[in-house]
Each structure stands twice: as C-alpha cells, then as structure tokens.
Design an enzyme around this catalytic site. Sequence first.
Site: not given
Length: 258
Positions: A9, A11, A101, A103, A173, A179, A219, A241
């Site tokens: 992902n 993002k 998600h 976010e 998640e 993150g 992470s 990430g």
Amino acid sequence: MRQKIVAGNWKMNKDFEDAEVLLDDIYNAQLKYKGDVQVIVCPPTLYLELATDYANDEEMDEAPFGVGAQNVSEYVKGAYTGEISAQMLASMGITHCIVGHSERRKYFGETDKIIAEKINLLLSYSMQPIYCCGEVLEEREAGKHIEVVAKQIQSALFHLTPEEFSNIIIAYEPVWAIGTGKNATPEQAQEMHDIIRKLILEKYGNEVANDTSILYGGSCNAKNARELFAMPDVDGGLIGGASLIAEDFLKIRDSFVD
Ligand code: 13P
C-alpha cells in the site's frame, strides 16, 4: 486454497518518475520469481494505468503482480466530482482494492456501512476487496480489541454469501502499529488472526474459513516479516512504508518459512 499474499500500500507517496522506477524494479524481480506468494501493488490512483501496463505483459502466462486501488467510490456512477467508480477500476484491469483502511476511517469518515457498499460494488465487478480492520491503542489497552475487530468484520462483511465472501482478503492492521515502527508481536497477530478465522468459521464454515487469506499490516518490514509470517494464521502482509523500497518489499515477499 489459502493464498500467501504480500501487498504494498503505497498510500500518497511517490511522484510519477519514482513510481515508474519502483514498478519497474518489482516487475523485473517478478519476472524471475518462481515462488508461490501472490504480490499485489496498490499505487495511487493516478499510477494505476502504469501498473496495469506492467501487469498485463503479454510475454508472461500469468500477471507478474496484481494491481490494487487504494480506494473506490461507494456510489455507482454520476455526479460525484472527484470520485472513481468500481466500474472504472474494473475497466482498467484492476484486480484488487483496499477498503476500510484506518486512515480512510479516521480522515474521511468511512463507516462500516459505507465500506460494505464499496465491498458490494467491488464484488459485483469481480475485484477482490482487501478489507482492513484493527483497533486503536486505547481499545487495546482497555482490553476491547477483540470486540472491536469482531464488530468491524461482522458489520462490513457478514451480509455476504459464502461465494461472495470467498473473494475477500482480510488485513488485520492494529492502528497503533501503522507507521509507528512498533509492530504487533507475532503472538498478538496470531491471536487476532485466529479469532478472525474462527468468526469466519462460525458464519461460513470450515472450508471458507480455511481458504481465507488474513494478512497482517502495521510496521511490517524486511526484518520482522519472517517471524510474523511464521505464525499459522498469518498468511502474509499489507505493507506500507517498506513497500516503497523495492528491495525491502521483495525481501518481505521472500519471508515465508516453508
Ligand atoms: P506501515 O507498514 O507503514 O506501518 O503501514 C501499514 C499500512 O497501513 C498498510 O496498509
């Protein structure tokens, strides 16, 4: 059969040139790949066409990777400025889409009801939703994480028929791990994945439960993926990430213990 999956992902990262470099690196690695892990890349919407150009390479029998969108509209079509419909994604050869998600729940007010609409639309166009669920830190500290995740799963997914549900990929998640550099321990991930699988078993039976891929996200990186993926109910990862660096992402792909 339950599929091992590593999905990236991206993002809201990378400009066009950098996106091309990353896709090119993943594509070249996938050309040589002989393993059984399914790789999915979920770049920003603007770069989806570039990704499907790579994925639809005619020289390969099978697509080198799946291409997932990061979002889809809950509406079918029409006057919704700025939105992208499921039909549009399907017509571009998109195979997957991330939904739910944290976010999007947090910054864009997505509720389980909206998410359920999105899932229905994706399924109606034969795309596979990657459904994200997970508790925030306060919920875990209050011992409510299991209750929270169970409710997210039930309210967004359990209206589906068994046939429909068999196209769902789940990503657990925990929000506190996203993150932050602080991943869930393999035991914490396994505990939740086991609970999710048992919920699916109660609702849809053993075969569907056994065949559902449940990914871990938060992470997850090239260093910790191996111990996370060694857990019996962790079928791979949804990577943020670390999916932005081809070498790390590919190391994660190779982190399954046989
Ligand atoms: P990180 O891997 O950056 O923690 O992000 C996880 C995630 O949100 C994937 O969807």
